[in-house]
Design a protein around this motif. Structure first.
Motif, mmCIF file in Angstrom:
data_model
loop_
_atom_site.group_PDB
_atom_site.id
_atom_site.type_symbol
_atom_site.label_atom_id
_atom_site.label_comp_id
_atom_site.label_asym_id
_atom_site.label_seq_id
_atom_site.Cartn_x
_atom_site.Cartn_y
_atom_site.Cartn_z
ATOM 1 N N ARG A 147 0.839 -1.192 0.000
ATOM 2 C CA ARG A 147 0.000 0.000 0.000
ATOM 3 C C ARG A 147 0.878 1.248 0.000
ATOM 4 O O ARG A 147 1.929 1.287 0.649
ATOM 5 N N LEU A 163 0.758 5.202 0.992
ATOM 6 C CA LEU A 163 -0.015 6.084 1.853
ATOM 7 C C LEU A 163 -0.012 7.512 1.313
ATOM 8 O O LEU A 163 1.055 8.057 0.999
ATOM 9 N N GLU A 164 -1.187 8.102 1.248
ATOM 10 C CA GLU A 164 -1.310 9.478 0.788
ATOM 11 C C GLU A 164 -1.261 10.438 1.969
ATOM 12 O O GLU A 164 -1.771 10.139 3.050
ATOM 13 N N HIS A 216 -1.740 12.855 4.826
ATOM 14 C CA HIS A 216 -2.835 13.236 5.719
ATOM 15 C C HIS A 216 -4.064 12.325 5.621
ATOM 16 O O HIS A 216 -5.069 12.583 6.286
ATOM 17 N N GLU A 217 -4.004 11.285 4.819
ATOM 18 C CA GLU A 217 -5.155 10.380 4.686
ATOM 19 C C GLU A 217 -5.083 9.287 5.756
ATOM 20 O O GLU A 217 -4.116 8.528 5.814
ATOM 21 N N ARG A 218 -6.102 9.221 6.621
ATOM 22 C CA ARG A 218 -6.158 8.195 7.662
ATOM 23 C C ARG A 218 -6.578 6.869 7.026
ATOM 24 O O ARG A 218 -7.622 6.772 6.393
ATOM 25 N N VAL A 219 -5.735 5.869 7.201
ATOM 26 C CA VAL A 219 -5.969 4.578 6.563
ATOM 27 C C VAL A 219 -6.011 3.489 7.618
ATOM 28 O O VAL A 219 -5.197 3.473 8.545
ATOM 29 N N THR A 267 -1.857 7.699 9.903
ATOM 30 C CA THR A 267 -1.939 8.992 9.219
ATOM 31 C C THR A 267 -0.525 9.491 8.959
ATOM 32 O O THR A 267 0.256 9.656 9.900
ATOM 33 N N TYR A 316 2.337 12.320 7.793
ATOM 34 C CA TYR A 316 2.607 13.756 7.760
ATOM 35 C C TYR A 316 3.920 13.984 7.021
ATOM 36 O O TYR A 316 4.877 13.224 7.198
ATOM 37 N N TYR A 331 7.884 10.582 5.448
ATOM 38 C CA TYR A 331 6.743 10.764 6.331
ATOM 39 C C TYR A 331 7.109 10.606 7.809
ATOM 40 O O TYR A 331 8.004 9.828 8.176
#
Length: 245
Positions: free
Chosen positions: A122, A124-125, A127-130, A138, A140, A151
């Motif tokens: 996966r 991670l984008e 600020h997107e909570r996954v 999340t 940053y 991040y």
């Protein structure tokens, strides 16, 4: 819940420490690795950790001392640990491509073999909570050149919050990333020398009241800071340190 610093060092083995690798043991949903540096399989064996009990590996950024252990982890899963349970890797954008490149460079053909377990990679984008296997993660954005976004990770699981800076110079994004966390793990490279891409202990300590974490542990220390540990007021990680929640 228990977190063990299997590896707490920098990229250069300062102080004889292993690369970044933190092992989080949970009651359900499987255990977690936070970063998996190049020496992580050594750390896993030394710590008598069962690789098959790890369901999820989170990667802060794409430097070898933070994700370079993944080719070894996957090869062990296939050939030694004989894994059958699904496995999830999660990292920043570009993670999948970089991992494939590193795997092929280190073990030619390893990306094409048939495995007896499912690997879910996966990306991670910001600020997107996954939700990943009972983790809410999340990311940053930090300031640390790695050829892809670097991040800090805010991790929520079993009623606790763990925040991890990864590598970065001071950025204000560290404040929401770590705000009120039960445990804030932050790199502190030098004592007071300000440099690009890494945070120093003095700068971190000055900003901690804004973050308000319940407990802060510094990691990824240079030889210079390791030699000045007696001068710092914060807890300092070492290989094998255990934190109970």
């Amino acid at each position: 819940m228990r977190l063990t610093f299997l590896g707490s060092g920098d990229a250069f083995g300062s102080g004889g420490r292993l690369n970044a690798c933190f092992h989080l043991e949970r009651a359900v949903h499987g255990n977690v690795l936070i970063d998996c540096g190049a020496t992580s399989m050594v750390a896993i064996r030394k710590g008598q950790v069962d690789p098959n009990a790890i369901s999820t590996v989170l990667v802060s950024h794409l430097h070898g001392d933070h994700f370079g252990g993944l080719p070894f982890f996957l090869l062990d899963a296939q050939l030694i640990s004989r894994r059958t349970a699904p496995l999830t890797f999660a990292g920043p954008p570009g993670f999948r491509e970089r991992l494939m490149i590193v795997m092929e460079a280190m073990f030619t053909g390893s990306t094409k073999v048939e495995r007896k377990f499912t690997l879910d990679i996966r990306e991670l984008e910001l600020h997107e909570r996954v939700d990943l296997n009972g983790l809410v993660v999340t990311p940053y954005l930090m300031k640390h050149f790695s050829g892809a976004p670097s991040y800090a990770l805010r991790i929520e699981t079993e009623g606790k919050v763990i925040a991890y800076s990864g590598d970065t110079e001071w950025v204000d994004e560290l404040i929401p990333a770590g705000r009120g966390a039960d445990l804030f793990i932050c790199e502190a490279y030098f004592f007071d020398k300000v440099m690009k891409y890494h945070i120093d202990y003095t700068t971190l300590a000055r900003h901690l009241p804004e973050i308000g974490a319940k407990r802060t542990i510094v990691t990824h220390m240079s030889a210079e800071l390791l030699g000045r540990q007696h001068e710092i007021a914060l807890e300092a990680a070492h290989d094998g340190l255990v934190v109970e929640f």
